[in-house]
Design a protein around this motif. Structure first.
Motif, short mmCIF file in Angstrom:
data_model
loop_
_atom_site.label_atom_id
_atom_site.label_comp_id
_atom_site.label_asym_id
_atom_site.label_seq_id
_atom_site.Cartn_x
_atom_site.Cartn_y
_atom_site.Cartn_z
N SER A 96 -2.02 -2.18 -7.84
CA SER A 96 -2.27 -3.62 -7.83
C SER A 96 -3.33 -3.92 -8.89
O SER A 96 -4.37 -3.24 -8.93
CB SER A 96 -2.78 -4.03 -6.44
N ALA A 122 2.16 -1.73 -5.43
CA ALA A 122 1.62 -2.21 -4.15
C ALA A 122 0.94 -3.57 -4.38
O ALA A 122 -0.24 -3.75 -4.05
CB ALA A 122 0.64 -1.19 -3.58
N GLY A 125 -0.33 -9.94 -1.66
CA GLY A 125 -0.27 -11.38 -1.56
C GLY A 125 -1.34 -11.89 -0.61
O GLY A 125 -2.16 -11.12 -0.11
N PHE A 141 -1.12 -10.44 -13.23
CA PHE A 141 -2.44 -10.16 -13.81
C PHE A 141 -3.57 -10.60 -12.90
O PHE A 141 -3.39 -11.42 -11.99
CB PHE A 141 -2.58 -10.74 -15.22
N LYS A 191 9.41 -20.70 -4.30
CA LYS A 191 8.13 -20.26 -4.89
C LYS A 191 8.35 -19.52 -6.20
O LYS A 191 9.12 -18.57 -6.29
CB LYS A 191 7.42 -19.35 -3.87
N LEU A 196 -3.90 -15.31 -5.68
CA LEU A 196 -4.74 -14.66 -4.68
C LEU A 196 -6.17 -14.60 -5.21
O LEU A 196 -6.42 -13.96 -6.22
CB LEU A 196 -4.21 -13.23 -4.43
N GLY A 212 -5.94 -13.33 -8.83
CA GLY A 212 -4.67 -12.64 -9.09
C GLY A 212 -3.55 -13.65 -9.21
O GLY A 212 -3.44 -14.58 -8.41
N MET A 213 -2.74 -13.45 -10.24
CA MET A 213 -1.66 -14.39 -10.50
C MET A 213 -0.35 -13.62 -10.51
O MET A 213 -0.21 -12.64 -11.24
CB MET A 213 -1.93 -14.99 -11.89
C1 BTN Z 1 0.40 -15.10 -2.73
O1 BTN Z 1 0.49 -14.53 -1.64
O2 BTN Z 1 1.03 -16.13 -2.95
C2 BTN Z 1 -0.49 -14.55 -3.81
C3 BTN Z 1 0.23 -13.55 -4.68
C4 BTN Z 1 -0.63 -12.95 -5.76
C5 BTN Z 1 0.08 -11.84 -6.51
C6 BTN Z 1 -0.68 -11.36 -7.70
S1 BTN Z 1 0.28 -10.33 -8.77
C7 BTN Z 1 -1.15 -9.90 -9.68
C8 BTN Z 1 -2.25 -9.70 -8.66
N1 BTN Z 1 -2.21 -8.35 -8.15
C9 BTN Z 1 -1.88 -8.29 -6.86
O3 BTN Z 1 -1.76 -7.26 -6.20
N2 BTN Z 1 -1.72 -9.55 -6.39
C10 BTN Z 1 -1.93 -10.53 -7.41
#
Ligand code: BTN
Length: 326
Positions: A96, A122, A125, A141, A191, A196, A212-213
């Motif tokens: 991640s 991994a 979210g 990222f 979506k 995050l 986190g995007m």
């Molecule tokens: C959500 O649940 O809507 C948030 C999702 C966020 C995902 C991104 S992908 C890049 C970064 N690394 C991760 O493990 N999660 C965030």
């Protein structure tokens, strides 16, 4: 950066930034500070890696087709930002990017540093969920910020991010996603992007924030696991064409930087107004499930702190953290 990597990085940047004309080997070797032999060698390596580079005697080289890659060289070729994205860690695959960014932030990564991965094994979210992040299909990222704001104000950053993503998608595709509180971006009710926000701080001080995007860019419908097919989509599905991810990352960072600067000087109000203009659920009946209870009512907007306001009978209830059903 090792010399070989620096030459490759600079060469990719030069080719991407000068695709409208030929650049001679001599010009490139001067700009990069290496021999013409090294340029020739790296051009051959790039060709093997999928770059189609035209060579014309006495004119030089011109990039015709580039693979859709998101390494530091590709992303930095498109950057227009002053602070965000000036330090990039790129990984072909990782668990991640959040985990890697937390480590880097603890070691002192500067504000604006980002970790980009082509694939996450991994991905995380919100609310402890997994984030589906298949290889080369999306933008995964994590951005490190060090804002001098109160700990409680961090939710405002999350809201800011969703406004920035909405603006970036509008610029890049012409589509207008809706924001679902707090920060999901939806197109046609599905979506496209999730955000995050995680932070480390103590008492009232933020040490750093990792944003986190996760954006589904070129994911085909059939690639989504069946349980996601009804609720997720990608920009390629919605626009009907594939998109290069590196310029899109640069557009995202440009929108984030502009809003972040506005936020640090003018506070949350301009962001709140933009968020409300992009939200898809204001005026609608929603149900918010918080850790303690469930509130149903009409979503009316954001409070000046960034809580979601729900009109319930005669009362307006602020919601700080919940699952929302529209
Ligand atoms: C959500 O649940 O809507 C948030 C999702 C966020 C995902 C991104 S992908 C890049 C970064 N690394 C991760 O493990 N999660 C965030």
């Amino acid at each position: 950066m090792k010399l070989e990597n620096r030459i490759k990085h600079e060469l990719i940047r030069l080719l991407l930034q000068n695709r409208s004309h030929f650049l001679s080997g001599e010009e490139m070797s001067k700009q990069i500070g290496c021999s013409r032999m090294a340029i020739w060698k790296h051009i051959e390596e790039l060709r093997k890696a999928g770059y189609e580079i035209e060579a014309k005697p006495r004119s030089g080289y011109r990039l015709q087709v580039n693979p859709d890659r998101v390494s530091a060289a590709e992303v930095s070729a498109y950057l227009t930002t002053k602070r965000l994205g000036q330090h990039i860690t790129y990984l072909d695959t990782t668990t991640s990017t959040q985990t890697v960014a937390h480590e880097w932030a603890k070691e002192g990564a500067p504000e604006g540093a980002i970790v980009i991965a082509d694939n996450q094994t991994a991905g995380r979210g919100r609310l402890g969920r997994n984030w589906f992040s298949p290889k080369s299909a999306g933008i995964w990222f994590s951005l490190i910020l060090r804002p001098q704001i109160d700990l409680q104000a961090a939710t405002q950053l999350t809201l800011l991010m969703s406004v920035a993503v909405r603006q970036a998608i509008q610029k890049a595709t012409g589509l207008s996603p809706h924001i679902k509180w707090p920060n999901d971006l939806l197109i046609n009710e599905k979506k496209i992007c999730g955000i995050l926000t995680e932070l480390r701080g103590e008492q009232d001080q933020i040490h750093y924030v990792v944003v986190g995007m996760g954006m589904n860019v070129n994911t085909p419908y059939t690639m989504f696991p069946s349980e996601l097919q009804n609720q997720a989509s990608s920009l390629a599905i919605e626009t009907g064409h594939q998109m290069d991810r590196a310029p899109l990352i640069a557009t995202l960072l440009a929108e984030i930087e502009a809003l972040y600067d506005e936020y640090l000087t003018d506070g949350f109000l301009p962001i709140k107004l933009k968020w409300e203009a992009g939200a898809g659920m204001l005026g609608e009946r929603i149900t918010a499930r918080t850790a303690k209870n469930t509130v149903s009512g009409i979503a009316t907007g954001l409070s000046s702190e960034g809580a979601l306001l729900i009109q319930c009978d005669e009362k307006t209830i602020p919601i700080y953290s919940a699952e929302i059903e529209v």
